[in-house]
Scaffold this active site. Structure first.
Site, PDB file in Angstrom:
ATOM      1  N   ASP A 279      22.881 110.513  49.417  1.00 56.72           N
ATOM      2  CA  ASP A 279      23.909 110.460  48.326  1.00 56.72           C
ATOM      3  C   ASP A 279      23.215 111.038  46.783  1.00 56.72           C
ATOM      4  OD1 ASP A 279      25.003 109.038  45.977  1.00 56.72           O
ATOM      5  OD2 ASP A 279      24.074 107.143  46.317  1.00 56.72           O
ATOM      6  N   HIS A 452      24.019 103.144  42.593  1.00 53.05           N
ATOM      7  CA  HIS A 452      23.390 104.419  43.240  1.00 53.05           C
ATOM      8  C   HIS A 452      22.191 104.786  42.197  1.00 53.05           C
ATOM      9  CE1 HIS A 452      27.345 105.793  44.782  1.00 53.05           C
ATOM     10  NE2 HIS A 452      27.913 105.045  43.849  1.00 53.05           N
TER      11      HIS A 452
HETATM   12 ZN   LIG Z   1      30.517 105.977  47.515  1.00 53.32          ZN
HETATM   13 ZN   LIG Z   2      29.580 102.660  47.700  1.00 48.78          ZN
END
Ligand SMILES: [Zn+2]
Ligand SMILES: [Zn+2]
Length: 642
Positions: A279, A452
């Protein structure tokens, strides 16, 4: 920054014109004659029937099951250069979506005779694709290799990771889905809205489980995100592991990862990691992100100290936070009103599988809210992004059936503002403030943290996994680039990094060399509109944009078939172009243009080519209107001969 697609609420359509069929809208400038029931014209041109979609319901129906219809080809149209299978010494990684955008995450890992699929998300349509509901990854490559697919592995239950399943699973041969309990429940719940040719097979796994798919061993590890049961995935290949993190951040205290994080990442201690797919969403942000625990502390204090009614707005997908709020409510003797379908569904799922326990009377129905004193009420609402039809917007513009704000109320916007929504959120805040409510946002108070991780969190994760090759995923190209630079700092050789585009074929040969294949997997945009999956049509999008910006004009000329002369004055019908009543002179002049064009084309009515006459008519009128108004409405020419 939580992607919009992480919300479980389908985004309401903002186009007012969609809510009513054309016949019920005010018809300014309508001629006294009946409209032609069907404008003539050749299919495939602008003279087709470009207004048809106005009548389409803006949402898939909520009740009853829907069948997904497929218009996108299952076989590629032309036998362009066939894509060769990876050589026996090669691991191929194919990001099918999510690497040129936020959303529609899906990646395939292929080696030997096997393909493993990681996630299957969709993205919500943006301004570039008006009228489209969702954008899917293009799974053409997988559809041509169905027999090699060994499983669909899902990292967590957000829609940018599971949203594509109902539209895609049949196309790729209905492979078994491997995921953790909550994610599996969320997939099943969603699946209830669709009828599939065959039901989905979900095989629940736990994070410390080791499974075998074909000859390949697959492992998992727990990761921190905003929804419980998020996991990373390890695929063992003969050359080392391919590791996929899914969406990830770290639970930390002042930059020191928690013991649990250390334990989860301990799995990599003695492993040889060939490639990391990770990510990249927030890696461009410096330092560490605010840990969710800080958000909980802040919310707890707000809930404890609140002397009036509390409205807390957040994403339904922030399930961990929702769970905490319900927990705090119970602890401080407050009642919860859940206002938003997706929130209610998620809390119910969490309760069903034991992620949360609360007494039945902690949650009260919105219509019974009045039975409790204001200081004992917490309303959980959707719509912190300013979505027009969500609960909070209706509270803001006083159209909510049960909730009117009081000056003693506090509204907590427990989310950040997604780029593009700034104005909608500003308007929402204005509406709420006008009613006297006190508003708390993440600018002034730690009432939100992203799911995130920032740069330093990513750096720590790299230091734990220590991959030989690195492929950044999840994010716009710039975000992937920043992440690639970080990987170099963390010790990956620059030549061992590949920044992919959607449908790139990334081959790692013999565990030694990474390269992007000269060919790409099919990459045309696949879209969902209503329940139909199709390939995006440029012509359709162009027309829709033109309709939105310039409007349209139907010009109707009735001619005498023997003389080729106009039978009566031409009719002009328009929508969204100019207000006809205020532009009488323009209309009169347009009628002259119509007459001249048609009568010139049909000078010899016996030999006349009606198609050509229509085309000339459209050209003449378009050109005239452009000269006079600087606008380019879509002109639909109709010639009726009697
Ligand atoms: Zn996502
Ligand atoms: Zn997610």
């Amino acid at each position: 920054m939580e992607p919009q697609s992480a919300s479980n609420e389908p985004r309401p359509n903002t186009s007012a014109s969609r809510s009513a069929p054309p016949s019920t809208r005010p018809q300014h400038g309508r001629p006294s004659h009946a409209r032609p029931s069907r404008p003539a014209g050749r299919p495939g041109t602008r003279t087709g029937r470009p207004v048809r979609h106005f009548g389409r319901p803006s949402h898939p129906p909520r009740r009853g099951k829907a069948r997904v219809e497929h218009q996108a080809p299952t076989q590629r149209k032309q036998a362009s250069t066939p894509i060769p299978s990876p050589a026996p010494d090669t691991v191929r990684i194919i990001p099918l979506g999510g690497v040129e955008e936020i959303g529609r995450n899906m990646t395939a890992v292929e080696f030997g005779d096997d393909i493993f699929i990681l996630d299957c998300g969709f993205a919500f349509s943006e301004g570039e694709t008006p009228g489209i509901d969702y954008i899917l990854p293009n799974t053409g490559y997988l559809e041509e290799r169905r027999e090699k697919i060994r499983g669909l592995l899902i990292s967590h239950g957000h829609l940018d990771h599971i949203g594509g399943i109902p539209y895609i699973i049949d196309r790729i041969g209905n492979p078994t889905i491997y995921t953790r309990k909550l994610t599996g429940m969320m997939i099943k719940k969603r699946q209830e809205e669709f009828t599939q040719t065959s039901p989905v097979n979900i095989r629940e796994v736990e994070k410390d489980e080791v499974i075998k798919l074909g000859a390949t061993t697959i492992r998992f590890f727990g990761v921190t995100h905003t929804v419980p049961d998020s996991m990373g995935i390890i695929i063992e290949t003969p050359w080392g592991d391919v590791v996929f993190t899914g969406d990830i951040k770290l639970n930390h205290l002042d930059g020191e990862p928690s013991a649990e994080e250390k334990r989860e990442f301990g799995v990599f201690k003695n492993r040889k990691v060939l490639a990391l797919l990770m990510d990249s969403t927030n890696v461009w942000q410096p330092g560490f992100s605010i840990p969710e625990s800080v958000v909980y502390t802040t919310l707890e204090k707000i809930i404890k100290d609140s002397k009036g009614r509390l409205v807390i707005a957040m994403f339904a997908s922030h399930l961990e936070r929702l769970i905490r709020v319900v927990h705090f409510a119970e602890e401080y003797g407050k009642k919860i009103v859940i206002d938003g379908r997706s929130m209610r569904t998620n809390i119910e799922i969490a309760r069903e599988i034991g992620l949360i326990k609360y007494k039945d009377d902690t949650v009260v129905a919105v219509e019974n809210m009045g039975q409790y004193p204001a200081e004992r009420l917490i309303i959980l609402a959707t719509g912190a992004q300013g979505d027009e039809f969500a609960s909070l917007a209706r509270i803001g513009n006083k159209t909510h059936k049960y909730i009117r704000l009081q000056p003693t109320d506090t509204v907590v916007l427990s989310s950040s503002v997604i780029p593009g929504n700034e104005r909608a959120v500003q308007k929402l805040k204005d509406n709420l403030s006008r009613q006297g409510a006190h508003i708390i946002t993440y600018h002034a108070s730690d009432v939100h943290a992203s799911g995130h991780g920032n740069r330093e969190e990513a750096a720590w994760i790299h230091s734990q996994i220590k991959p030989k090759f690195f492929i950044p995923v999840h994010g716009y190209h710039y975000m992937l680039r920043v992440h690639a630079d970080l990987a170099v700092e963390m010790g990956v050789k620059p030549e061992n990094i590949c920044i992919p585009d959607n449908s790139s074929l990334v081959d790692i040969k013999n565990g030694e060399k990474i390269s992007k294949h000269a060919l790409k997997a099919p990459a045309e945009l696949r879209v969902v509109e209503g329940h139909t999956v199709s390939e995006l049509s440029d012509v359709l999008m162009r027309d829709r944009k033109a309709l939105g910006q310039e409007g349209f004009c139907v010009v109707v000329a009735t001619i005498d078939r023997r003389t080729g002369k106009l039978h009566k004055s031409p009719d002009i019908i328009s929508r969204g172009f100019v207000y006809l009543r205020d532009n009488k002179e323009l209309m009169d002049q347009t009628r002259l243009i119509i007459r001249k064009s048609v009568e010139t084309s049909l000078r010899n009515p016996r030999a006349a080519d009606l198609d050509a006459a229509r085309e000339d008519l459209a050209d003449a009128v378009s050109q005239f209107l452009l000269q006079r108004t600087m606008k380019r409405p879509i002109v639909i020419p109709v010639i009726v001969s009697i």
